[in-house]
Design an enzyme around this catalytic site. Structure first.
Site, PDB file in Angstrom:
ATOM      1  N   ASN A  13      45.497  42.990  37.864  1.00 15.42           N
ATOM      2  CA  ASN A  13      45.504  42.406  36.520  1.00 15.42           C
ATOM      3  C   ASN A  13      44.126  42.605  35.897  1.00 15.42           C
ATOM      4  OD1 ASN A  13      45.793  40.867  34.211  1.00 15.42           O
ATOM      5  ND2 ASN A  13      45.723  38.899  35.264  1.00 15.42           N
ATOM      6  N   LYS A  15      43.160  41.913  32.935  1.00 11.18           N
ATOM      7  CA  LYS A  15      42.829  40.915  31.922  1.00 11.18           C
ATOM      8  C   LYS A  15      42.292  41.633  30.668  1.00 11.18           C
ATOM      9  CE  LYS A  15      42.308  37.497  35.532  1.00 11.18           C
ATOM     10  NZ  LYS A  15      41.634  36.268  35.978  1.00 11.18           N
ATOM     11  N   HIS A 105      50.684  33.246  33.562  1.00 10.59           N
ATOM     12  CA  HIS A 105      49.384  33.238  34.235  1.00 10.59           C
ATOM     13  C   HIS A 105      48.640  31.957  33.856  1.00 10.59           C
ATOM     14  CE1 HIS A 105      45.264  34.375  35.285  1.00 10.59           C
ATOM     15  NE2 HIS A 105      45.798  35.293  36.077  1.00 10.59           N
ATOM     16  N   GLU A 107      45.745  31.399  32.922  1.00  8.76           N
ATOM     17  CA  GLU A 107      44.953  31.499  31.700  1.00  8.76           C
ATOM     18  C   GLU A 107      45.827  31.341  30.456  1.00  8.76           C
ATOM     19  OE1 GLU A 107      41.811  34.347  34.040  1.00  8.76           O
ATOM     20  OE2 GLU A 107      43.174  35.246  32.569  1.00  8.76           O
ATOM     21  N   GLU A 175      49.026  31.631  42.473  1.00  4.93           N
ATOM     22  CA  GLU A 175      47.607  31.721  42.167  1.00  4.93           C
ATOM     23  C   GLU A 175      47.022  30.318  42.009  1.00  4.93           C
ATOM     24  OE1 GLU A 175      46.268  35.674  40.185  1.00  4.93           O
ATOM     25  OE2 GLU A 175      47.312  34.481  38.700  1.00  4.93           O
ATOM     26  N   GLY A 181      38.678  33.567  40.351  1.00  4.68           N
ATOM     27  CA  GLY A 181      37.323  33.853  39.877  1.00  4.68           C
ATOM     28  C   GLY A 181      36.238  33.015  40.507  1.00  4.68           C
ATOM     29  N   SER A 221      40.666  35.305  44.006  1.00  8.84           N
ATOM     30  CA  SER A 221      39.513  35.789  44.770  1.00  8.84           C
ATOM     31  C   SER A 221      39.923  36.698  45.929  1.00  8.84           C
ATOM     32  CB  SER A 221      38.668  34.608  45.279  1.00  8.84           C
ATOM     33  OG  SER A 221      38.144  33.864  44.197  1.00  8.84           O
TER      34      SER A 221
END
Length: 263
Positions: A13, A15, A105, A107, A175, A181, A221
């Site tokens: 991904n 992003k 996702h 985000e 996730e 991250g 990660s």
């Protein structure tokens, strides 16, 4: 539950990174790197998820050079067409031969306030247009402390699967938001426990056959140094890779986990 061999799936991904020219260079380098290493794409599927503006370029390159890579979009509209400024229809993605689309996702859920209902509608839209939804679920650090590791992902997936046909092809990506991250991945045991719970949800909603064939990914990660541990777990079928997917060498090593580690 029936025993089915599931093809491992390594998905990158990107992003909001890489313009269409950078995407062309990246995909070429990725394909060359994997082919030079004699990667077996039938044994481990590899896909990239570029920004919308890169998709036509990636499609043209993959098609013209017959590259053995899959690709998908990072989001899809719940609507087919109309006055929805900035939205991208599943019909548009289908015309670009997108095999996959990421839905829900963290985000999108956090920054764009996407609810379980929105995720369900987008899942239905993807399936309507023949695109495989990669349904993302995961808990925040606060959720983890309050409810444990599987409660929120299980509830999110159960909501997303409402109305989905038992014969539909889906992918699920677990996730944990606290790992994305952060450099601090979940342990393989943690990922396996949640993946097993999610497979149970699929069995309840779509039946044992669907649960047996559905691939469940871990994301958060992920890197070449820890992918092997996740891939040893029976219910983890691959990874949705974020930052590490922007480094050709690192992403290639993740995809080739069977070659460079004893899995």
């Amino acid at each position: 539950m029936a025993t089915v061999k599931r093809t491992p799936f390594i998905a990158g991904n990107w992003k909001m990174n890489l313009d269409h020219l950078q995407a062309i260079a990246f995909v070429q380098k990725l394909a060359w790197s994997l082919q030079d290493a004699k990667h077996d794409f039938d044994s481990v599927e590899v896909a990239v998820f570029p920004p919308f503006t890169d998709l036509r370029s990636v499609q043209t390159l993959v098609s013209a050079d017959k590259l053995p890579l899959a690709y998908g979009a990072q989001d899809v509209s719940a609507q087919d067409s109309g006055a929805y400024t900035g939205e991208i229809s599943g019909a548009f993605l289908s015309q670009l031969d997108c095999r996959y689309v990421i839905i829900g996702h963290s985000e999108r859920r956090t920054l764009h306030a996407e609810t379980d209902e929105v995720v369900r509608a987008k899942t239905a839209a993807a399936l309507k247009h023949g695109i495989v939804p990669v349904i993302c679920v995961g808990e925040t650090a606060e959720d983890l402390e309050k409810h444990g590791s599987s409660a929120v992902p299980v509830a999110q997936l159960r909501a997303a699967l409402e109305g989905v046909s038992a014969d539909a092809e889906i992918v699920v990506a677990y996730e944990p938001v606290w790992a994305i991250g952060s450099g601090q991945a979940a342990t393989p045991d943690q990922a396996e426990a949640v993946a097993a719970a999610l497979r149970g949800v699929i069995a309840e909603a779509l039946g044992d056959d669907a649960a047996a064939r559905t691939r469940i990914l871990y994301g958060g990660s992920v890197k070449s140094g820890n992918i092997a541990g996740f891939m040893r777990e029976p219910n983890v079928d691959g990874a949705l890779v974020g930052g590490a997917s922007l480094d050709v060498t690192e992403f290639s090593n993740i995809a080739r986990y069977q070659k460079h580690v004893g899995v």
